[in-house]
Design an enzyme around this catalytic site. Sequence first.
Site, PDB file in Angstrom:
ATOM      1  N   ASP A   1       0.719  -1.133   0.133  1.00 42.84           N
ATOM      2  CA  ASP A   1       0.066   0.025  -0.103  1.00 42.84           C
ATOM      3  C   ASP A   1       0.749   1.177   0.134  1.00 42.84           C
ATOM      4  OD1 ASP A   1      -2.463  -1.124  -0.223  1.00 42.84           O
ATOM      5  OD2 ASP A   1      -3.046  -1.064   1.866  1.00 42.84           O
TER       6      ASP A   1
ATOM      7  N   ARG B   1      -5.583   6.004  -2.161  1.00 41.33           N
ATOM      8  CA  ARG B   1      -4.225   6.071  -1.941  1.00 41.33           C
ATOM      9  C   ARG B   1      -3.326   7.004  -3.166  1.00 41.33           C
ATOM     10  NH1 ARG B   1      -3.883   4.298   2.605  1.00 41.33           N
ATOM     11  NH2 ARG B   1      -4.898   2.418   3.240  1.00 41.33           N
TER      12      ARG B   1
ATOM     13  N   LYS C   1     -12.567   6.793   1.696  1.00 42.18           N
ATOM     14  CA  LYS C   1     -12.380   5.178   2.080  1.00 42.18           C
ATOM     15  C   LYS C   1     -11.783   5.157   3.178  1.00 42.18           C
ATOM     16  CE  LYS C   1     -10.875   1.146  -0.314  1.00 42.18           C
ATOM     17  NZ  LYS C   1     -12.218   0.327  -0.413  1.00 42.18           N
TER      18      LYS C   1
END
Length: 632
Positions: A342, A422, A453
């Site tokens: 991530d 992201r 989110k």
Amino acid sequence: MTAPEKKLQDPLPIKPFAKDKVWGNEALRVAIPGSKSITNRALIMAALNPSDEEQILINALCSRDTELMIAALAELGMTFQWRRIFVLNSPIDLCVRRPKTNKFKQQAELFVGNAGTVARFLTAFLATQPEGVYSLDGDAEMRDRPMGGLIEALKQGGTHFEFRGKENCFPFTMRTCAMREAPDIIEVDASASSQILSALMMTAPFWEKKAGVRLKGETVSEPFIRMTYKMMDGYWKNSICEKEGTFLFQCVKEVGTKFWSIDVDATAASYFLSLPLVVPVKMEVKLGEKASYLQGDVAYLGILKKLGFDVKVAREETFISREEGLTSHDDIIKEDFNAFSDTFLTLAALTPLLKEKIILTGLAHTRHQETNRINAMATELRKLGQQVEETEDSISVTPDKEALKRASGNGPVSIATYKDHRVAMSFAILGSYDLWGDGRPWIAIEDPATTGKTFPDFFEVLEAARKEATLPIVTIDGGAASGKSSTARGVATKLNFMHVDTGSHYRAITFALMKEGVSAEDIKAIKDAVDRIWVGSDISENTSYITVKNELLTDIELRSPEVNAAVSKFAAVSAVREFLKDYQRSQRHVAVVNGFDGLVMEGRDIGSVIFPDAPLRFFLEADESVRAARRA
């Protein structure tokens, strides 16, 4: 079932941190929300717990992904109540209770959005129900995300699936039997997502037929498997063990604790820990004392070290990142991000500011997440004039800072976010770089609401950090009756600064601890109690006053004989001093959000301990006769 329509916002220009306006060397402290991964695991585990007692998730994340999980579990019969415990930085607790009958609805239509944790964890949870018929759907993007490994594993236990689209994909209807047909060992393919294995691990102790779970092949993001294992072992003692590559489970008969502590999101922290690459500031981000054990993404700190950052652990639960001048790395640096993928977006977005080519690998699975993340980052970096190469498993970028100016010469470059939070947050940090040297925006983020989110307030927090970086801080120390208060108030009034008198702070904490029944001699009780104290700030004119449980304390309460006798004893305890140090430093943020042009703080050790790097620090002295007259 369809998702509610959302109106897209106009692209949001990112205001850079103007380098020439950054004050001093005082660290910026940013409050990061709770971890989505830990929150959604805790929600599923709370739903599975064999008790209808209220459970409390401390510092739970309130975001679209967690709200999707909460909404689904509420539809099944659970009840939830948010409660704010600190006014100042606003971490919040979530009170959770199973159905009073301890039985969940056996028929429901449920929506998972584009949340992988909800899709996989919820599906596995539903399979534990004895006679359920559940219809599930998600966003259009979710219908292409991998579910096959989980579905095939649940089929082995007797769960039946009817697909209304592609095989092994949303939308589908599932008919459940509490996994009573499970073989002794269920083999699972979790190569597409570690969430598939985590979903089975959390729910297996509650299957009607006890079975082990064995991974077939390998999985990605292995630290998330360790996170699941440690959470289960911590809250359900002896519920899980691993033997010769197989996970074995025992029935959970009682809850280990009613409190679940949620660490902050280490991935979200990576954005702000990277700010020193963009602007000459120090950053301090609290990750929580267990973060290094639960979240693999703290490995990103190692990447920052390799890039020349001075990364220090100030206390067990705090990491500080500071730029000391980025060092040149090898001509080509190659990093495997598989275990903490991530965060690859964080670094990828910032590659235009690096010195040499960088290759990020171990990323094949990220092509099947919220979006094709490798392609999304490559596309937007090319839009900024960067030389980018991509393979199925990697992305490499050759930085070109001058190309950024060519790309943005006619105004901000609009960055597409692909409905991926992201992508939005990573490029927002790049946009904080003062490319033109005059503070003008050169990047704009499309659909900024996508950060809802996992980090709904991201852009507000980033803007507040930008303002804090340039906020003038004045500290005024001195002995009793030296004129600190009158001077500080005069400066604050003249300059539209927020004034803070710290004199009452230790008294307020002493009063709160004594009201809790905590003795000044019981150090352990003080440590346990201090973080439960509800403190905040109340602004009257231009002065900030400390509050306890949203209430101002009176002078009678603050200066009672009991408080007078105990305050020095409590003040000597390190846990109290650290708590108040954090509170006092946070007044910088309070000044920003309340629209003040600066901060002036008075009291003992303010310029040496609280803000030792403040640009303007004063120590006042007065003749004894003047001090005596003031005291009189």
